[in-house]
Design a protein around this motif. Structure first.
Motif, PDB file in Angstrom:
ATOM      1  N   VAL A 153       8.572  14.908  -2.996  1.00  6.62           N
ATOM      2  CA  VAL A 153       8.591  16.226  -2.354  1.00  6.62           C
ATOM      3  C   VAL A 153       9.514  17.174  -3.121  1.00  6.62           C
ATOM      4  CG1 VAL A 153       9.427  17.423  -0.314  1.00  6.62           C
ATOM      5  CG2 VAL A 153       7.908  15.478  -0.081  1.00  6.62           C
ATOM      6  N   ALA A 154      10.670  16.634  -3.515  1.00  8.20           N
ATOM      7  CA  ALA A 154      11.606  17.473  -4.272  1.00  8.20           C
ATOM      8  C   ALA A 154      10.981  17.910  -5.591  1.00  8.20           C
ATOM      9  CB  ALA A 154      12.896  16.700  -4.522  1.00  8.20           C
ATOM     10  N   PHE A 155      10.267  16.987  -6.250  1.00  7.00           N
ATOM     11  CA  PHE A 155       9.591  17.342  -7.500  1.00  7.00           C
ATOM     12  C   PHE A 155       8.555  18.428  -7.269  1.00  7.00           C
ATOM     13  CE2 PHE A 155      11.110  13.501  -9.733  1.00  7.00           C
ATOM     14  CZ  PHE A 155      11.329  14.072 -10.974  1.00  7.00           C
ATOM     15  N   LEU A 156       7.769  18.273  -6.194  1.00  9.57           N
ATOM     16  CA  LEU A 156       6.704  19.248  -5.941  1.00  9.57           C
ATOM     17  C   LEU A 156       7.281  20.617  -5.636  1.00  9.57           C
ATOM     18  CD1 LEU A 156       3.660  17.902  -3.948  1.00  9.57           C
ATOM     19  CD2 LEU A 156       3.837  18.680  -6.286  1.00  9.57           C
TER      20      LEU A 156
ATOM     21  N   VAL B  28       0.847  -1.199   0.000  1.00  5.64           N
ATOM     22  CA  VAL B  28       0.000   0.000   0.000  1.00  5.64           C
ATOM     23  C   VAL B  28       0.877   1.241   0.000  1.00  5.64           C
ATOM     24  CG1 VAL B  28      -1.637   1.317   1.376  1.00  5.64           C
ATOM     25  CG2 VAL B  28      -1.958  -1.132   1.077  1.00  5.64           C
ATOM     26  N   ILE B  29       1.913   1.234   0.856  1.00  8.47           N
ATOM     27  CA  ILE B  29       2.800   2.396   0.942  1.00  8.47           C
ATOM     28  C   ILE B  29       3.504   2.612  -0.389  1.00  8.47           C
ATOM     29  CG2 ILE B  29       4.835   3.314   2.088  1.00  8.47           C
ATOM     30  CD1 ILE B  29       4.040   1.737   4.549  1.00  8.47           C
ATOM     31  N   LEU B  30       4.011   1.526  -0.975  1.00  8.74           N
ATOM     32  CA  LEU B  30       4.768   1.656  -2.225  1.00  8.74           C
ATOM     33  C   LEU B  30       3.860   2.159  -3.347  1.00  8.74           C
ATOM     34  CD1 LEU B  30       7.551   1.071  -3.573  1.00  8.74           C
ATOM     35  CD2 LEU B  30       6.482  -0.972  -4.456  1.00  8.74           C
ATOM     36  N   VAL B  31       2.667   1.561  -3.450  1.00 13.44           N
ATOM     37  CA  VAL B  31       1.761   1.953  -4.533  1.00 13.44           C
ATOM     38  C   VAL B  31       1.378   3.420  -4.374  1.00 13.44           C
ATOM     39  CG1 VAL B  31      -0.577   1.614  -5.408  1.00 13.44           C
ATOM     40  CG2 VAL B  31       0.886  -0.345  -5.012  1.00 13.44           C
ATOM     41  N   ALA B  32       1.087   3.821  -3.133  1.00 20.51           N
ATOM     42  CA  ALA B  32       0.681   5.205  -2.918  1.00 20.51           C
ATOM     43  C   ALA B  32       1.785   6.168  -3.303  1.00 20.51           C
ATOM     44  CB  ALA B  32       0.300   5.408  -1.457  1.00 20.51           C
ATOM     45  N   SER B  33       3.035   5.790  -3.064  1.00 23.05           N
ATOM     46  CA  SER B  33       4.104   6.744  -3.383  1.00 23.05           C
ATOM     47  C   SER B  33       4.520   6.666  -4.846  1.00 23.05           C
ATOM     48  CB  SER B  33       5.308   6.521  -2.463  1.00 23.05           C
ATOM     49  OG  SER B  33       5.584   5.159  -2.345  1.00 23.05           O
ATOM     50  N   VAL B  34       4.285   5.538  -5.512  1.00 20.57           N
ATOM     51  CA  VAL B  34       4.673   5.451  -6.926  1.00 20.57           C
ATOM     52  C   VAL B  34       3.602   6.062  -7.815  1.00 20.57           C
ATOM     53  CG1 VAL B  34       5.152   3.854  -8.800  1.00 20.57           C
ATOM     54  CG2 VAL B  34       6.164   3.457  -6.599  1.00 20.57           C
ATOM     55  N   VAL B  35       2.336   5.853  -7.427  1.00 17.63           N
ATOM     56  CA  VAL B  35       1.225   6.300  -8.281  1.00 17.63           C
ATOM     57  C   VAL B  35       1.211   7.823  -8.416  1.00 17.63           C
ATOM     58  CG1 VAL B  35      -1.275   6.532  -8.173  1.00 17.63           C
ATOM     59  CG2 VAL B  35      -0.254   4.304  -8.061  1.00 17.63           C
ATOM     60  N   THR B  36       1.698   8.525  -7.390  1.00 12.83           N
ATOM     61  CA  THR B  36       1.701   9.985  -7.464  1.00 12.83           C
ATOM     62  C   THR B  36       2.551  10.504  -8.612  1.00 12.83           C
ATOM     63  OG1 THR B  36       3.384   9.825  -5.781  1.00 12.83           O
ATOM     64  CG2 THR B  36       1.219  10.533  -5.071  1.00 12.83           C
ATOM     65  N   PHE B  37       3.536   9.705  -9.046  1.00 15.80           N
ATOM     66  CA  PHE B  37       4.408  10.180 -10.120  1.00 15.80           C
ATOM     67  C   PHE B  37       3.671  10.274 -11.456  1.00 15.80           C
ATOM     68  CE2 PHE B  37       7.624   9.140  -7.072  1.00 15.80           C
ATOM     69  CZ  PHE B  37       8.608  10.061  -7.323  1.00 15.80           C
ATOM     70  N   ALA B  38       2.461   9.714 -11.510  1.00 11.10           N
ATOM     71  CA  ALA B  38       1.696   9.789 -12.754  1.00 11.10           C
ATOM     72  C   ALA B  38       1.403  11.230 -13.130  1.00 11.10           C
ATOM     73  CB  ALA B  38       0.409   8.992 -12.617  1.00 11.10           C
TER      74      ALA B  38
ATOM     75  N   TRP C  59      10.925  -5.122   3.681  1.00 12.64           N
ATOM     76  CA  TRP C  59      11.679  -4.022   4.288  1.00 12.64           C
ATOM     77  C   TRP C  59      12.248  -3.121   3.195  1.00 12.64           C
ATOM     78  CZ3 TRP C  59      16.614  -2.013   4.703  1.00 12.64           C
ATOM     79  CH2 TRP C  59      16.814  -1.167   5.771  1.00 12.64           C
ATOM     80  N   ALA C  60      12.701  -3.746   2.095  1.00 13.93           N
ATOM     81  CA  ALA C  60      13.228  -2.970   0.973  1.00 13.93           C
ATOM     82  C   ALA C  60      12.139  -2.086   0.375  1.00 13.93           C
ATOM     83  CB  ALA C  60      13.794  -3.897  -0.090  1.00 13.93           C
ATOM     84  N   LEU C  61      10.874  -2.583   0.399  1.00 12.20           N
ATOM     85  CA  LEU C  61       9.772  -1.770  -0.134  1.00 12.20           C
ATOM     86  C   LEU C  61       9.601  -0.502   0.694  1.00 12.20           C
ATOM     87  CD1 LEU C  61       7.032  -4.395  -0.987  1.00 12.20           C
ATOM     88  CD2 LEU C  61       8.701  -3.349  -2.476  1.00 12.20           C
ATOM     89  N   PHE C  62       9.747  -0.626   2.021  1.00 12.94           N
ATOM     90  CA  PHE C  62       9.669   0.581   2.859  1.00 12.94           C
ATOM     91  C   PHE C  62      10.737   1.582   2.457  1.00 12.94           C
ATOM     92  CE2 PHE C  62       7.485  -2.126   6.090  1.00 12.94           C
ATOM     93  CZ  PHE C  62       6.366  -1.342   6.210  1.00 12.94           C
ATOM     94  N   PHE C  63      11.922   1.060   2.232  1.00 12.08           N
ATOM     95  CA  PHE C  63      13.037   1.938   1.863  1.00 12.08           C
ATOM     96  C   PHE C  63      12.757   2.610   0.525  1.00 12.08           C
ATOM     97  CE2 PHE C  63      17.550   2.716   2.749  1.00 12.08           C
ATOM     98  CZ  PHE C  63      17.464   2.696   4.111  1.00 12.08           C
ATOM     99  N   LEU C  64      12.250   1.789  -0.411  1.00  9.82           N
ATOM    100  CA  LEU C  64      11.944   2.293  -1.751  1.00  9.82           C
ATOM    101  C   LEU C  64      10.934   3.429  -1.664  1.00  9.82           C
ATOM    102  CD1 LEU C  64      13.004   1.113  -4.413  1.00  9.82           C
ATOM    103  CD2 LEU C  64      10.846  -0.058  -4.655  1.00  9.82           C
ATOM    104  N   SER C  65       9.862   3.208  -0.876  1.00 10.40           N
ATOM    105  CA  SER C  65       8.815   4.220  -0.801  1.00 10.40           C
ATOM    106  C   SER C  65       9.314   5.450  -0.058  1.00 10.40           C
ATOM    107  CB  SER C  65       7.583   3.650  -0.112  1.00 10.40           C
ATOM    108  OG  SER C  65       7.843   3.468   1.247  1.00 10.40           O
ATOM    109  N   GLU C  66      10.237   5.254   0.904  1.00 10.05           N
ATOM    110  CA  GLU C  66      10.777   6.413   1.625  1.00 10.05           C
ATOM    111  C   GLU C  66      11.490   7.354   0.655  1.00 10.05           C
ATOM    112  OE1 GLU C  66      12.921   5.273   5.150  1.00 10.05           O
ATOM    113  OE2 GLU C  66      14.097   7.109   5.021  1.00 10.05           O
ATOM    114  N   TYR C  67      12.317   6.757  -0.211  1.00 13.65           N
ATOM    115  CA  TYR C  67      13.058   7.610  -1.143  1.00 13.65           C
ATOM    116  C   TYR C  67      12.172   8.090  -2.286  1.00 13.65           C
ATOM    117  CZ  TYR C  67      17.279   7.136   1.384  1.00 13.65           C
ATOM    118  OH  TYR C  67      18.209   7.245   2.370  1.00 13.65           O
ATOM    119  N   ALA C  68      11.153   7.297  -2.647  1.00 14.03           N
ATOM    120  CA  ALA C  68      10.194   7.777  -3.645  1.00 14.03           C
ATOM    121  C   ALA C  68       9.469   9.008  -3.113  1.00 14.03           C
ATOM    122  CB  ALA C  68       9.199   6.672  -3.986  1.00 14.03           C
TER     123      ALA C  68
END
Lengths: 318, 415
Positions: B278-281, B103-113, B264-273
């Motif tokens: 934020v940097a993009f915004l 859920v965390i990963l999808v929520a943070s990746v989908v925003t890039f759309a 655990w890697a997914l948490f890390f991935l979503s953290e940096y995503a």
């Protein structure tokens, strides 16, 4: 007003902190990291050792032996407080020329095996002063990763993990030669022992015969003496007081002796039961594995030995 | 971009028979894969970047052994994480535990759309892009609460509760600062927001200092709003100094205490995503997105000359204070300036908008976030709430009023 001064104070201190970190960030060449296997800390140059040689003027670390100078006197083995040096020497034959040391001493013993177990060494430097040829020395190598002897294809990581890789064999005598010498020495010792046993048996026989002859002679003498006493009894009827006194003296002496004997019997078995039994059990667990590990220096993993020893200890405690 | 890709697929004679729906679906799949690949590679690069930045700020070297200067360290770490066992605690809520990280990963990746990488590189050009990004990115808190609750661990639950409280608190000032920008542009479309920031003008419209027409230089209130947004967004993505949900010294690892391996890697991935988002915004809303900071090629030449002069003067100033300094900033700016003056084509490329400037701005903001992380001490829970409700929220509200008044006074909008 403290609300706004609080905010400005926070912003000011945060900017000060960011200045500090950026100040370090733009100078990446100034770092405190030591890239260990590539860079090493310089070895201290001050004199720590106790000897007069230059080799002592360093830290005390790995032991090394110049085996060409070793005369096999085992002085270092005796000096070692932790028994980490194991030397096997064999007497040179009359035709063998083992050469001379750099000091000019003629070598009379063949050093077939010179093992230093660096995993047990405590770096006390007590083995180096007794050496008459100054051939055992402390080196500044504290990393134990040079592949100079024993095993040439060992990586540093393996040497850190495996205790057996810290057992160094310095002798140049080959393994087969060492085995041959060992067997030879054993057979020689056996022959000697047999000879000694034969001699002993002969001596014992002679002694037995002698003892039997002596017994016969003694019996004869005793009989003669008894006869003499019987004869003299009738003569010395009147002097009874003297003999009774001597009998009393002998009685007191025997009583004293028996007292000593009982006291000794009471004390010594008690101490034996306290100290000896656990020691024996531990040593019996260790000894079957230990000699093979040291002499043959094969890849014997000695962890089961430790395990057994610890379990016996625990069971003793329990 | 999806329709453009579909049209490109249909332009081939062999593939023309596929029909528009199939081509559209195919291009949708390709674009999604591209976005996910960007997020994954981005995380690997940023972890290396972060470790190096933190090391340099702490007078260390960071990873040095795997690859040249440790550049393959994070690749090795990722491969290791993929191979590790995925442990599920016996008393965990199994279903929630398993889907929480996704859920965390999808929520943070989908925003890039909705993020415009350049004027053409945009997956979905929505008229509510800003609203979409803010709303979807707050779904992350749902996954965090799921993970924390399902772990059946007190550290995890504490971390999840703190994270929920923190994200909900900081959503409000963040939303209000973004509303201030929307008030200036009059649109929620991110592409329109970026297009409104092109060209070069005076600072705050009347100070005679030629600066790009970015919203951070539009008026003093928006200048302040940019920093408020940055602070609030840092708290929203649970980065230090607002990392109380996973504060190592109090809660072992917060809501990811019980996780291992791939999850655990997914948490890390979503953290940096999230950090990248934020940097993009910030770049899009306040720093002009893919717009170049220079109006034309002459502007690029003069601009880099000024940058070089400033770098040289700064270096001389630092040297005069008998401190040591790397000469790389001066060297790089000097090289770019010489190239811009010698090759007019390079200067034209610098002055043209595009992906390069977008990524430059994003990299700068991410560096700023890392600079924050390795400088500031962590806030206490009560201090965190104080900063949110008593400091940032009032300032952002006053800021919104100030923007409205400014717009009315300068006559940019009429009532």
């Amino acid at each position: 007003m403290s609300y706004f001064s609080n905010i400005t104070n926070a912003v000011g201190t945060l900017i000060a902190g960011m200045k500090v970190t950026m100040g370090y960030f733009v100078r990446p060449r100034e770092h405190v990291t030591l890239q260990y296997p590539d860079e090493v800390w310089p070895i201290p140059t001050r004199n720590i050792g106790v000897g007069e040689l230059d080799a002592y003027n360093t830290i005390r670390s790995k032991l090394t032996v110049n085996i060409d100078d070793c005369i096999g006197c085992k002085a270092c083995e005796r000096a070692c407080p932790v028994n980490c040096i194991h030397i096997d020497t064999y007497k040179a034959g009359p035709d063998d020329d083992l050469g001379i040391t750099s000091n000019g001493t003629k070598k009379k013993l063949l050093t077939a095996s010179f093992i230093i177990d660096m995993s047990e060494c405590m770096f006390c430097d007590l083995c180096t002063p007794p050496c008459p040829e100054k051939c055992i020395t402390m080196t500044p190598d504290y990393q134990f990763i040079s592949n100079d002897n024993l095993k040439t294809d060992v990586t540093p990581e393996q040497r850190w993990r495996d205790k057996n890789l810290l057992i160094y064999q310095f002798s140049k005598v080959s393994e087969t030669e060492r085995q041959r010498l060992k067997v030879e020495a054993e057979t020689a010792a056996r022959a000697k022992a047999e000879m000694m046993a034969v001699k002993k048996a002969a001596a014992a026989k002679a002694a037995e015969e002698k003892a039997a002859a002596a017994k016969v002679a003694e019996e004869k003498a005793a009989r003669a003496a008894a006869e003499a006493v019987a004869v003299s009894k009738t003569i010395q009827e009147n002097t009874k007081n003297n003999t009774s006194e001597t009998l009393a003296e002998t009685n007191t002496e025997t009583v004293l002796v028996s007292e000593h004997g009982t006291s000794a019997e009471e004390t010594t078995p008690a101490t034996d039961t306290v100290t000896d039994i656990p020691l024996e059990s531990i040593s019996s667990a260790v000894t079957p594995e230990a000699p093979s590990e040291l002499t043959a220096d094969t890849e014997v993993v000695e962890s089961p030995v430790d395990h057994e020893a610890s379990t016996t200890k625990e069971s003793d405690n329990g | 971009m999806i329709q453009a890709l579909a049209n490109w697929i249909l332009s081939f004679d062999i593939l023309a028979g596929l029909g528009n729906p199939i081509a559209w679906g195919l291009s949708l799949f390709v674009v999604s894969a591209l976005i996910f690949a960007f997020v994954a590679v981005n995380a690997i690069v940023l972890v290396y970047f972060e470790r190096k930045v933190s090391a340099f700020m702490q007078v260390r070297l960071g990873p040095m052994r795997v690859g040249k200067f440790g550049s393959l360290q994070t690749v090795a770490d990722a491969l290791k994480l993929l191979q590790k066992e995925d442990i599920i605690p016996r008393s965990a809520d199994k279903i929630l535990f398993l889907i929480g990280p996704w859920v965390i990963l999808v929520a943070s990746v989908v925003t890039f759309a909705a993020i415009p990488f350049s004027d053409t590189l945009l997956a979905a050009n929505m008229n509510i892009g800003l609203f979409y990004v803010v709303s979807i990115s707050s779904i992350v808190v749902l996954g965090i609460v799921m993970a924390g609750w399902a772990s059946n661990n007190k550290w995890s639950l504490y971390g999840a509760m703190r994270s929920a409280a923190q994200i909900i608190s900081y959503e409000i000032p963040v939303g209000i600062t973004l509303i201030a920008v929307v008030a200036v542009v009059g649109s929620l479309n991110l592409q329109v927001i970026v297009q409104a920031q092109g060209g070069v003008g005076n600072l705050f419209h009347w100070i005679p200092l030629p600066l790009p027409n970015w919203f951070i230089f539009h008026n003093p209130f928006l200048f302040l709003a940019a920093f408020i947004y940055l602070i609030g967004a840092t708290a929203e993505i649970n980065r230090t100094p607002f990392d109380i949900p996973e504060s190592e010294s109090e809660l072992v690892a917060g809501f990811m205490t019980e996780y291992s391996g791939l999850r655990w890697a997914l948490f890390f991935l979503s953290e940096y995503a999230n950090a990248t988002l934020v940097a993009f915004l910030v770049s899009i809303v306040f720093l002009g997105g893919w717009q170049s900071p220079f109006a034309d090629y002459a502007g690029a030449q003069i601009g880099f000359l000024v940058i070089t002069l400033v770098a040289v003067m700064w270096t001389l100033y630092v040297k005069a204070k008998a401190q040591r300094l790397s000469i790389y900033p001066v060297g790089i700016s000097l090289v770019i300036t010489l190239a811009a003056w010698l090759f007019p084509g390079f200067a034209v490329w610098l002055a043209s908008p595009g992906l390069f400037w977008m990524l430059m701005k994003v990299a700068s903001i991410i560096f700023l976030l890392m600079w924050f992380r390795w400088t500031f001490p962590r806030l206490r829970v009560d201090q965190l709430m104080y900063v949110s409700w008593k400091v940032i929220l009032p300032i952002s509200l006053v800021n919104l009023m100030g923007v409205a008044v400014w717009m009315w006074l300068t006559g940019e909008i009429q009532f």
